[in-house]
Design an enzyme around this catalytic site. Structure first.
Site, PDB file in Angstrom:
ATOM      1  N   SER A  59       0.866  -1.186   0.000  1.00 59.74           N
ATOM      2  CA  SER A  59       0.000   0.000   0.000  1.00 59.74           C
ATOM      3  C   SER A  59       0.888   1.216   0.000  1.00 59.74           C
ATOM      4  CB  SER A  59      -0.890   0.033   1.241  1.00 59.74           C
ATOM      5  OG  SER A  59      -1.482   1.314   1.386  1.00 59.74           O
ATOM      6  N   TYR A  74      -2.213   0.270  10.286  1.00 57.98           N
ATOM      7  CA  TYR A  74      -2.219  -0.252   8.909  1.00 57.98           C
ATOM      8  C   TYR A  74      -0.837  -0.063   8.273  1.00 57.98           C
ATOM      9  CZ  TYR A  74      -3.887  -0.748   4.037  1.00 57.98           C
ATOM     10  OH  TYR A  74      -4.071  -1.134   2.729  1.00 57.98           O
TER      11      TYR A  74
HETATM   12  N1  NAP Z   1      -8.656  -0.570  -1.290  1.00 56.90           N
HETATM   13  C1  NAP Z   1      -7.583   0.199  -1.179  1.00 56.90           C
HETATM   14  O1  NAP Z   1      -7.664   1.441  -1.176  1.00 56.90           O
HETATM   15  C2  NAP Z   1      -6.212  -0.410  -1.054  1.00 56.90           C
HETATM   16  C3  NAP Z   1      -5.098   0.396  -1.320  1.00 56.90           C
HETATM   17  C4  NAP Z   1      -3.825  -0.148  -1.187  1.00 56.90           C
HETATM   18  C5  NAP Z   1      -3.672  -1.464  -0.804  1.00 56.90           C
HETATM   19  N2  NAP Z   1      -4.782  -2.221  -0.547  1.00 56.90           N
HETATM   20  C6  NAP Z   1      -4.561  -3.601  -0.120  1.00 56.90           C
HETATM   21  O2  NAP Z   1      -5.062  -4.463  -1.113  1.00 56.90           O
HETATM   22  C7  NAP Z   1      -5.462  -5.704  -0.521  1.00 56.90           C
HETATM   23  C8  NAP Z   1      -6.885  -5.998  -0.982  1.00 56.90           C
HETATM   24  O3  NAP Z   1      -7.732  -4.957  -0.518  1.00 56.90           O
HETATM   25  P1  NAP Z   1      -9.175  -4.692  -1.154  1.00 56.90           P
HETATM   26  O4  NAP Z   1      -9.326  -3.238  -1.191  1.00 56.90           O
HETATM   27  O5  NAP Z   1      -9.354  -5.496  -2.377  1.00 56.90           O
HETATM   28  O6  NAP Z   1     -10.098  -5.230   0.053  1.00 56.90           O
HETATM   29  P2  NAP Z   1     -11.480  -6.054   0.013  1.00 56.90           P
HETATM   30  O7  NAP Z   1     -12.296  -5.655  -1.149  1.00 56.90           O
HETATM   31  O8  NAP Z   1     -12.029  -5.903   1.381  1.00 56.90           O
HETATM   32  O9  NAP Z   1     -10.996  -7.569  -0.192  1.00 56.90           O
HETATM   33  C9  NAP Z   1     -10.191  -8.176   0.754  1.00 56.90           C
HETATM   34  C10 NAP Z   1     -10.080  -9.651   0.438  1.00 56.90           C
HETATM   35  O10 NAP Z   1      -9.232 -10.242   1.423  1.00 56.90           O
HETATM   36  C11 NAP Z   1      -9.888 -11.416   1.912  1.00 56.90           C
HETATM   37  N3  NAP Z   1      -9.473 -11.722   3.281  1.00 56.90           N
HETATM   38  C12 NAP Z   1      -9.575 -10.977   4.392  1.00 56.90           C
HETATM   39  N4  NAP Z   1      -9.142 -11.672   5.463  1.00 56.90           N
HETATM   40  C13 NAP Z   1      -8.749 -12.882   5.000  1.00 56.90           C
HETATM   41  C14 NAP Z   1      -8.238 -14.049   5.618  1.00 56.90           C
HETATM   42  N5  NAP Z   1      -8.005 -14.121   6.949  1.00 56.90           N
HETATM   43  N6  NAP Z   1      -7.949 -15.122   4.850  1.00 56.90           N
HETATM   44  C15 NAP Z   1      -8.185 -15.080   3.510  1.00 56.90           C
HETATM   45  N7  NAP Z   1      -8.666 -14.006   2.873  1.00 56.90           N
HETATM   46  C16 NAP Z   1      -8.955 -12.924   3.623  1.00 56.90           C
HETATM   47  C17 NAP Z   1     -11.371 -11.062   1.829  1.00 56.90           C
HETATM   48  O11 NAP Z   1     -12.200 -12.221   1.811  1.00 56.90           O
HETATM   49  P3  NAP Z   1     -12.872 -12.864   3.123  1.00 56.90           P
HETATM   50  O12 NAP Z   1     -13.262 -11.725   4.031  1.00 56.90           O
HETATM   51  O13 NAP Z   1     -14.003 -13.620   2.552  1.00 56.90           O
HETATM   52  O14 NAP Z   1     -11.819 -13.734   3.715  1.00 56.90           O
HETATM   53  C18 NAP Z   1     -11.420 -10.371   0.478  1.00 56.90           C
HETATM   54  O15 NAP Z   1     -11.510 -11.315  -0.556  1.00 56.90           O
HETATM   55  C19 NAP Z   1      -5.296  -5.515   0.982  1.00 56.90           C
HETATM   56  O16 NAP Z   1      -4.057  -6.023   1.387  1.00 56.90           O
HETATM   57  C20 NAP Z   1      -5.290  -4.003   1.139  1.00 56.90           C
HETATM   58  O17 NAP Z   1      -4.583  -3.612   2.299  1.00 56.90           O
HETATM   59  C21 NAP Z   1      -6.047  -1.740  -0.684  1.00 56.90           C
END
Ligand code: NAP
Length: 238
Positions: free
Chosen positions: A141, A154
């Site tokens: 991130s 975070y």
């Molecule tokens: N959105 C942003 O602005 C942003 C920016 C930079 C980086 N990121 C990073 O990108 C990654 C994905 O984020 P996103 O925005 O796509 O979030 P999201 O839409 O909430 O998706 C998160 C995914 O992670 C899975 N997950 C959570 N806990 C888990 C566990 N214990 N075991 C297996 N899977 C798990 C969730 O599925 P389940 O809950 O069903 O397990 C879901 O499929 C994260 O690392 C986040 O920090 C996001």
């Protein structure tokens, strides 16, 4: 097709960034194992991919549990015989000034964002080292690159993943396995649903933008390695 006949594991593939990465990789010819906890979301992504003549396998997985991650890799090797690519997009976020940050939120972010990435990377390494090739892309991130108030816990988790990624890249260089960090700025996903007063979601990156960057990292010729990619919305830090 840029990933023809490759086999990828994508964690967090049920929604958001992981889902977009899985769809993009399948479109480019990869067989993709979809890993997250919510089976119904994985099945929906798998159905979408399989209806478009792609190959997807839904494997409900909790990335913080060692045996669950080991079972995921075993299942992929049994089904597809190899693992060429790992994308660790499973992650969680909670934002608050440090003075108000709850220890349980700290622990959850450290567990999923750090331990989860450690376990997933460790589990695929023997297969990749045996083949003397592979690509690991850890979704970090911009919080690991810039100080964003309200994001201390975070940021701590993402700095940890960045450090892990950089050291693993050095350790894997002699083995032909490339390891990189993809650090997006704000992406419009469900991660923001629980955040009070989020930035303007219309100005955020789309999950598909991050998927394009991951595709670039995964599809470079073997002699080149994109190890640290920061992808920002055109408006910068929102
Ligand atoms: N959105 C942003 O602005 C942003 C920016 C930079 C980086 N990121 C990073 O990108 C990654 C994905 O984020 P996103 O925005 O796509 O979030 P999201 O839409 O909430 O998706 C998160 C995914 O992670 C899975 N997950 C959570 N806990 C888990 C566990 N214990 N075991 C297996 N899977 C798990 C969730 O599925 P389940 O809950 O069903 O397990 C879901 O499929 C994260 O690392 C986040 O920090 C996001």
């Amino acid at each position: 097709m840029k990933l023809k006949d490759r086999v990828a594991i994508v964690t967090g593939a049920g929604r958001g960034i992981g889902r977009a990465v899985a769809l993009a990789f399948c479109r480019e010819g990869a067989a993709v194992a979809l890993a997250a906890r919510t089976a119904s979301e994985l099945e929906a992504v798998a159905a979408q991919i399989n209806s478009q003549a792609g190959r997807a396998l839904a494997v409900p997985t909790d990335v913080i549990r060692e045996e669950s991650v080991a079972a995921l890799v075993e299942k992929v090797l049994a089904e597809f015989k190899r693992v060429d690519i790992l994308v660790t997009a499973a992650g969680v976020a909670a934002f608050a000034p440090l003075v108000d940050t709850k220890p349980e939120d700290w622990d959850r972010m450290m567990a999923v964002n750090v331990r989860g990435v450690f376990l997933a990377c460790r589990a695929v390494l023997p297969a990749m080292m045996k083949e003397r090739r592979g690509t690991i892309i850890n979704i970090v991130s911009v919080a690991a690159k810039r100080a964003i108030p309200g994001g201390a816990a975070y940021a701590a988790s993402k700095h940890a993943v960045l450090g892990l990624t950089q050291v693993l890249a050095e350790e894997m260089r002699p083995h032909g396995v490339r390891v990189g960090a993809l650090s997006p700025g704000a992406v419009d996903t469900a991660l923001w649903d629980a955040v009070p007063n989020p930035p303007d979601r219309a100005r955020m990156l789309r999950p598909e933008d991050v998927a394009e960057a991951a595709l670039l990292m995964a599809s470079l010729p073997p002699g080149a390695s994109l190890e640290d990619l920061t992808l920002l919305p055109a408006g910068g830090i929102l």
